[in-house]
Design an enzyme around this catalytic site. Structure first.
Site, mmCIF file in Angstrom:
data_model
loop_
_atom_site.group_PDB
_atom_site.id
_atom_site.type_symbol
_atom_site.label_atom_id
_atom_site.label_comp_id
_atom_site.label_asym_id
_atom_site.label_seq_id
_atom_site.Cartn_x
_atom_site.Cartn_y
_atom_site.Cartn_z
ATOM 1 N N LYS A 31 -18.531 21.478 -24.002
ATOM 2 C CA LYS A 31 -18.010 21.062 -25.311
ATOM 3 C C LYS A 31 -17.295 19.709 -25.233
ATOM 4 O O LYS A 31 -17.508 18.836 -26.057
ATOM 5 C CB LYS A 31 -17.032 22.117 -25.870
ATOM 6 C CG LYS A 31 -17.594 23.519 -25.958
ATOM 7 C CD LYS A 31 -16.582 24.496 -26.501
ATOM 8 C CE LYS A 31 -15.322 24.650 -25.675
ATOM 9 N NZ LYS A 31 -15.519 25.257 -24.346
ATOM 10 N N ARG A 106 -10.345 29.175 -32.149
ATOM 11 C CA ARG A 106 -10.633 30.073 -31.038
ATOM 12 C C ARG A 106 -10.348 31.529 -31.359
ATOM 13 O O ARG A 106 -10.536 32.390 -30.506
ATOM 14 C CB ARG A 106 -9.744 29.671 -29.865
ATOM 15 C CG ARG A 106 -10.513 29.130 -28.695
ATOM 16 C CD ARG A 106 -9.480 28.521 -27.788
ATOM 17 N NE ARG A 106 -9.894 28.537 -26.439
ATOM 18 C CZ ARG A 106 -10.133 27.413 -25.771
ATOM 19 N NH1 ARG A 106 -10.058 26.253 -26.348
ATOM 20 N NH2 ARG A 106 -10.449 27.490 -24.508
HETATM 21 P P1 AP5 Z 1 -16.847 20.304 -20.146
HETATM 22 O O1 AP5 Z 1 -17.517 19.406 -21.121
HETATM 23 O O2 AP5 Z 1 -15.521 19.890 -19.625
HETATM 24 O O3 AP5 Z 1 -16.780 21.816 -20.704
HETATM 25 P P2 AP5 Z 1 -15.926 22.491 -21.846
HETATM 26 O O4 AP5 Z 1 -16.839 23.363 -22.630
HETATM 27 O O5 AP5 Z 1 -15.148 21.459 -22.604
HETATM 28 O O6 AP5 Z 1 -14.993 23.404 -20.977
HETATM 29 P P3 AP5 Z 1 -13.421 23.670 -20.954
HETATM 30 O O7 AP5 Z 1 -13.178 24.472 -19.717
HETATM 31 O O8 AP5 Z 1 -12.629 22.412 -21.137
HETATM 32 O O9 AP5 Z 1 -13.246 24.561 -22.176
HETATM 33 P P4 AP5 Z 1 -12.057 25.422 -22.460
HETATM 34 O O10 AP5 Z 1 -12.403 25.771 -23.850
HETATM 35 O O11 AP5 Z 1 -11.798 26.556 -21.578
HETATM 36 O O12 AP5 Z 1 -10.778 24.477 -22.189
HETATM 37 P P5 AP5 Z 1 -9.682 23.890 -23.141
HETATM 38 O O13 AP5 Z 1 -9.167 22.673 -22.540
HETATM 39 O O14 AP5 Z 1 -10.174 23.876 -24.540
HETATM 40 O O15 AP5 Z 1 -17.879 20.537 -18.943
HETATM 41 C C1 AP5 Z 1 -17.565 21.392 -17.849
HETATM 42 C C2 AP5 Z 1 -18.162 20.808 -16.564
HETATM 43 O O16 AP5 Z 1 -19.598 20.854 -16.656
HETATM 44 C C3 AP5 Z 1 -17.814 19.329 -16.322
HETATM 45 O O17 AP5 Z 1 -17.629 19.141 -14.960
HETATM 46 C C4 AP5 Z 1 -19.042 18.558 -16.827
HETATM 47 O O18 AP5 Z 1 -19.219 17.347 -16.131
HETATM 48 C C5 AP5 Z 1 -20.164 19.541 -16.565
HETATM 49 N N1 AP5 Z 1 -21.221 19.489 -17.585
HETATM 50 C C6 AP5 Z 1 -21.068 19.372 -18.919
HETATM 51 N N2 AP5 Z 1 -22.251 19.425 -19.544
HETATM 52 C C7 AP5 Z 1 -23.182 19.599 -18.566
HETATM 53 C C8 AP5 Z 1 -24.602 19.744 -18.595
HETATM 54 N N3 AP5 Z 1 -25.301 19.740 -19.749
HETATM 55 N N4 AP5 Z 1 -25.241 19.899 -17.408
HETATM 56 C C9 AP5 Z 1 -24.536 19.932 -16.231
HETATM 57 N N5 AP5 Z 1 -23.206 19.788 -16.162
HETATM 58 C C10 AP5 Z 1 -22.527 19.641 -17.313
HETATM 59 O O19 AP5 Z 1 -8.556 25.031 -23.113
HETATM 60 C C11 AP5 Z 1 -7.730 25.230 -21.983
HETATM 61 C C12 AP5 Z 1 -6.651 26.249 -22.342
HETATM 62 O O20 AP5 Z 1 -5.835 25.725 -23.426
HETATM 63 C C13 AP5 Z 1 -7.136 27.602 -22.861
HETATM 64 O O21 AP5 Z 1 -7.432 28.484 -21.797
HETATM 65 C C14 AP5 Z 1 -5.930 28.064 -23.682
HETATM 66 O O22 AP5 Z 1 -4.918 28.535 -22.866
HETATM 67 C C15 AP5 Z 1 -5.443 26.769 -24.325
HETATM 68 N N6 AP5 Z 1 -6.057 26.499 -25.631
HETATM 69 C C16 AP5 Z 1 -6.851 25.418 -25.952
HETATM 70 N N7 AP5 Z 1 -7.227 25.471 -27.218
HETATM 71 C C17 AP5 Z 1 -6.675 26.622 -27.737
HETATM 72 C C18 AP5 Z 1 -6.721 27.234 -29.008
HETATM 73 N N8 AP5 Z 1 -7.433 26.697 -30.033
HETATM 74 N N9 AP5 Z 1 -6.048 28.397 -29.181
HETATM 75 C C19 AP5 Z 1 -5.341 28.954 -28.183
HETATM 76 N N10 AP5 Z 1 -5.253 28.425 -26.931
HETATM 77 C C20 AP5 Z 1 -5.922 27.260 -26.726
#
Ligand code: AP5
Length: 234
Positions: A31, A106
């Site tokens: 994402k 979420r």
């Molecule tokens: P990447 O693009 O970073 O993946 P992502 O889907 O953004 O994954 P996240 O782990 O950041 O999502 P998340 O939702 O858990 O984290 P967030 O920060 O929102 O890609 C991942 C990897 O794959 C990278 O290394 C990339 O290079 C590689 N890649 C990408 N596309 C590829 C492809 N097509 N092929 C091969 N490789 C690829 O949330 C973190 C924490 O914050 C949560 O756990 C929670 O505690 C809190 N939080 C955030 N938002 C909320 C909310 N709305 N409500 C409550 N808590 C929240």
């Protein structure tokens, strides 16, 4: 006259979105990678609630203090805290022509609140892009991720390594691993997704807002799928 989004390989920039795009999918689905790309092409902000919370942690704000232990456990931060943060952010002038949400909403409560916020601000209903992916790919994507300390560029030591190990290709910044990307935190994050966030797929499908991409494909392929959806939804 406004230019249309070009979806060819040389697609560059484009008119503002004038709406909200929501990227929905499990941790590691890609994402953030795609949100940066789409927001850059459309000239609108990329609103990652995870990045916003991490900034609050780094700055030591009261919100950051509350969120830090929760995020370290791989759980979701309470809706009340996230909703206030998002409501304030979309008031800012850079959001007037649309924005790309990554990791928000979420929970069903967050989605309902987003609907109200968008109506209040006069936006059209959101375009929701579901990143459908083989769960077997997620562990490698999450544990292999490294992010630039300066501008947050996303790499993967297995799939998208930088040219120089440990350094960002764009600005030479040091690459670091997010604390919640350690293997032992991945399972609780995926469980939180299944329990609290996956129901949004059915929620947005019922509203007729859901579009799916095959997020197992290459980054370039997924970008193309996203652009086609966003263009058609205009
Ligand atoms: P990447 O693009 O970073 O993946 P992502 O889907 O953004 O994954 P996240 O782990 O950041 O999502 P998340 O939702 O858990 O984290 P967030 O920060 O929102 O890609 C991942 C990897 O794959 C990278 O290394 C990339 O290079 C590689 N890649 C990408 N596309 C590829 C492809 N097509 N092929 C091969 N490789 C690829 O949330 C973190 C924490 O914050 C949560 O756990 C929670 O505690 C809190 N939080 C955030 N938002 C909320 C909310 N709305 N409500 C409550 N808590 C929240």
């Amino acid at each position: 006259m406004k230019a249309a989004i070009s979806v060819g390989p040389d697609a560059k920039s484009v008119e503002p979105l004038d709406r909200a795009v929501v990227f929905l999918g499990p941790p590691g689905a890609g994402k953030g990678t795609q949100a940066k790309e789409l927001a850059g092409k459309c000239g609108v902000p990329h609103l990652s609630t995870g990045d916003m919370l991490r900034e609050n942690i780094v700055k030591g704000t009261p919100l950051g203090e509350k969120a830090k232990p929760i995020m370290a456990r791989g759980e979701l931060v309470p809706d009340s805290l996230v909703l206030k943060m998002v409501a304030e952010r979309i008031e800012e002038p850079d959001c007037w022509h649309g924005f790309v949400f990554d990791g928000f909403p979420r929970t069903v409560a967050q989605a309902q609140y987003l609907g109200v916020l968008l109506r209040q601000h006069g936006y059209k209903p959101p375009v929701v892009v579901h990143f459908a992916i083989d769960p077997g790919l997620l562990l490698r994507r999450i544990t292999g991720r490294r992010m630039c300390k300066i501008a947050g560029e996303i790499y993967n030591i297995y799939e998208r390594p930088p040219k120089v190990e440990g350094r960002c290709d764009n600005d030479g910044g040091e690459l670091e691993q997010r604390p919640d990307d350690r293997e032992e935190i991945v399972a609780p994050r995926l469980q939180a997704y299944e329990k609290q966030t996956a129901p949004l797929v059915a929620y947005y499908r019922r509203l007729g807002r859901l579009h799916a991409v095959d997020a197992s494909k290459s980054v370039a392929d997924v970008t193309q799928q996203v652009l086609e959806i966003v263009c058609k939804a205009r």
